[in-house]
Design an enzyme around this catalytic site. Structure first.
Site, mmCIF file in Angstrom:
data_model
loop_
_atom_site.group_PDB
_atom_site.id
_atom_site.type_symbol
_atom_site.label_atom_id
_atom_site.label_comp_id
_atom_site.label_asym_id
_atom_site.label_seq_id
_atom_site.Cartn_x
_atom_site.Cartn_y
_atom_site.Cartn_z
ATOM 1 N N GLY A 1 -5.473 1.461 3.989
ATOM 2 C CA GLY A 1 -4.012 1.504 3.838
ATOM 3 C C GLY A 1 -3.382 0.192 4.265
ATOM 4 N N ASN A 2 -2.090 0.208 4.513
ATOM 5 C CA ASN A 2 -1.416 -1.000 5.015
ATOM 6 C C ASN A 2 -0.254 -0.580 5.914
ATOM 7 O OD1 ASN A 2 1.079 -0.797 3.286
ATOM 8 N ND2 ASN A 2 -0.480 -0.945 1.677
ATOM 9 N N TYR A 3 0.404 -1.582 6.503
ATOM 10 C CA TYR A 3 1.408 -1.297 7.539
ATOM 11 C C TYR A 3 2.799 -0.940 6.996
ATOM 12 C CZ TYR A 3 -1.855 -3.223 10.943
ATOM 13 O OH TYR A 3 -2.935 -3.461 11.732
#
Ligand code: C5P
Length: 397
Positions: free
Chosen positions: A207-209
Site C-alpha cells: 500500500g502507500n501512505y
C-alpha cells in the site's frame, strides 16, 4: 430560515461583550440553526450557563472534566458545521494561536474540522498590541477567519477600536458563509481518492501512505457547490461530509479502475486524486504465505493507469484533472504527465515542501496546465486548496 439545519458551535470567553452572546444565540436560532455553547469559566462571571442553556435548549459545556465525567471535545468539534468564538478575549486568542488547550473551548477549537470564525473583543490598547496583532496573524494563517471589531465606547470608558462586532453583523457573516454559490449544479463529477491496497495473501498487502484527505476535501467542496459527486474511494477511514455523495469503496487498483471506467462515460469531470499503486503482486495466495529459510522474491505486474485511460476516452466536453507527487524534477515530470495522460491540468505537490504531503492538513501546490501555464499557491489548509482547485475547474467549464 437561512440557517435551517446548520449546526453552530458558539464559544464564549470572558469579556463584558459576553452579554451580547445571548442575542447572538437568539438570532442564530431564529434563523433555524441548532446551537451548542461552550463557555470559559471566566465568561460565566459575565453571563450565566443557565441563560445559554435555556436559550439553546442544549447542555452548556465549560469543563472537559466535571462531576467525575469527561466531555468529548472531539465529538463536539466534529458535530459543528461552523464554530464561532464571540466574544474572543486577548487571552483566548493567544491560547488559540499557540495551541494552549487548558480548557474545553480551546480543546474543541483544536479538534474542530469545520470553518472557524473569531469575533475579538478587547480594550483598544490590547487590540493594537504587537502580541495581539501577531496572534491574529497566526490564527488566520491556520485558516480561521476574523470578524472585524467595531469602534466606539469600550468597557474601560475609553473610545476606540476593540468592541465585538454586533450580533446582527456576526449573523450576517455566518449566513454569507453558507450562501455559497451552487455553481456546480447539474455537473456530474467523478473523484478517485485514497490509497490502493494490492493483496499478497489474506493478511498482507502493498500500500502507500495516502489518507484520502485531499480528495475528500475536493468532494466536500464540490458537493457543497451543488455537484453530483461520485467518489471511488480506496481504503481510508475518512468519508465525505454530505450523505448525498455516491461513495464506492474499493481496495485494489483493479477495482478502482473498473468502477471509474464504468462511471466515466456519464461524467462531466473526473478528478484523479487517488494514490494508485503502479504494480501489484503477480500471484495472489489464498492462504497466508509461510516464512522459510530462503530469501523471498516478489514478482510484480503493472496495474492499469486509470488516469491515462480516462484521458484517452474523454470527449471534447469532458475534463480530467490529475495529481502529481514528485520528489525530483517536479515541474518537468508534471509537465510531461499532463500531456501523457491528457489532463486539462495537474495539481503538483512535492514532498520537499514542508507541510505538504500525506496525512497533514495543509498542502502547497502548483497547477500545471496543458499549454504549459503554471499557477503557484502558498501553503494552506487542504480545504482551501480544494476551493482553489474547484475554482480553477469552474473556469474551464
Ligand atoms: O504517474 P503518476 O502515478 O505519478 O500519476 C499520478 C496521477 O495519475 C494521479 O492523478 C493519479 O490518481 C493517477 N493515476 C491513476 N492510475 C494509476 C496511476 C496514477 O489514475 N495507475
Amino acid at each position: 430560515m437561512t440557517l435551517k439545519g446548520k449546526k453552530i458551535l458558539l464559544g464564549i470567553t470572558g469579556s463584558i461583550a459576553a452579554y451580547k452572546s445571548a442575542s447572538l444565540v437568539r438570532l442564530l436560532i431564529k434563523s433555524g440553526a441548532d446551537v451548542k455553547v461552550i463557555m470559559t469559566s471566566s465568561s460565566t462571571e459575565f453571563i450565566s450557563k443557565l441563560t445559554m442553556s435555556v436559550l439553546t435548549k442544549n447542555e452548556v459545556y465549560t469543563d472537559i472534566f466535571s462531576d467525575g465525567s469527561w466531555h468529548n471535545h472531539v465529538e463536539l468539534g466534529l458535530w459543528a458545521d461552523l464554530m464561532v468564538i464571540a466574544p474572543c478575549t486577548a487571552t483566548s486568542l493567544s491560547k488559540m494561536a499557540n495551541g494552549l488547550s487548558d480548557n474545553m473551548l480551546v480543546a474543541c477549537y483544536l479538534s474542530a474540522k469545520c470553518p472557524i470564525y473569531i469575533a475579538p473583543a478587547m480594550d483598544l490598547d490590547m487590540w493594537k498590541h504587537p502580541s495581539t496583532l501577531s496572534n491574529l496573524d497566526k490564527v488566520t494563517s491556520y485558516g480561521n477567519s476574523i470578524i472585524d471589531v467595531g469602534d466606539g465606547e469600550l468597557a474601560s470608558g475609553l473610545y476606540g477600536e476593540g468592541r465585538m462586532a454586533e450580533p446582527e453583523k456576526i449573523l450576517e457573516v455566518i449566513t454569507q458563509h453558507f450562501e455559497v454559490q451552487q455553481d456546480f449544479k447539474g455537473k456530474k463529477v467523478l473523484v478517485t481518492a485514497g490509497p490502493t491496497y494490492e493483496h499478497l495473501d489474506p493478511v498482507r498487502f502493498i500500500g502507500n501512505y495516502s489518507t484520502g484527505k485531499m480528495g475528500i476535501a475536493i468532494v466536500d467542496e464540490l458537493a457543497n457547490r451543488g455537484a453530483e459527486v461520485h467518489l471511488v474511494l480506496g481504503p481510508s477511514v475518512l468519508k465525505p461530509k454530505s450523505d448525498q455523495v455516491h461513495v464506492y469503496r474499493v481496495q485494489s487498483a483493479d477495482q478502482m479502475h473498473q468502477k471509474s471506467i464504468e462511471l466515466f462515460k456519464n461524467m462531466d469531470i473526473a478528478i484523479l486524486a487517488a494514490a494508485v499503486a503502479d504494480y501489484r503482486p503477480k500471484d495472489l495466495s489464498n492462504v497466508k504465505i509461510k516464512k522459510s529459510e530462503k530469501e523471498m522474491t516478489l514478482e510484480l505486474i503493472k496495474n492499469p493507469d486509470i488516469a491515462k485511460e480516462l484521458g484517452a476516452l474523454k470527449n471534447s466536453k469532458q475534463l480530467t484533472i490529475g495529481f502529481a507527487l514528485e520528489t525530483n524534477n517536479a515541474i518537468e515530470n508534471a509537465k510531461s504527465k499532463v500531456l501523457r495522460k491528457n489532463f486539462d491540468f495537474i495539481v503538483l505537490n512535492t514532498l520537499q515542501d514542508e507541510g505538504a504531503g500525506f496525512g497533514v492538513d495543509t498542502n502547497k501546490v502548483k497547477f500545471i496546465y496543458k499549454n504549459g501555464d503554471i499557477k503557484e499557491f502558498e501553503l494552506k489548509q487542504k480545504t482551501k486548496v480544494a476551493v482553489d482547485i474547484t475554482n480553477a475547474i469552474k473556469k474551464l467549464t
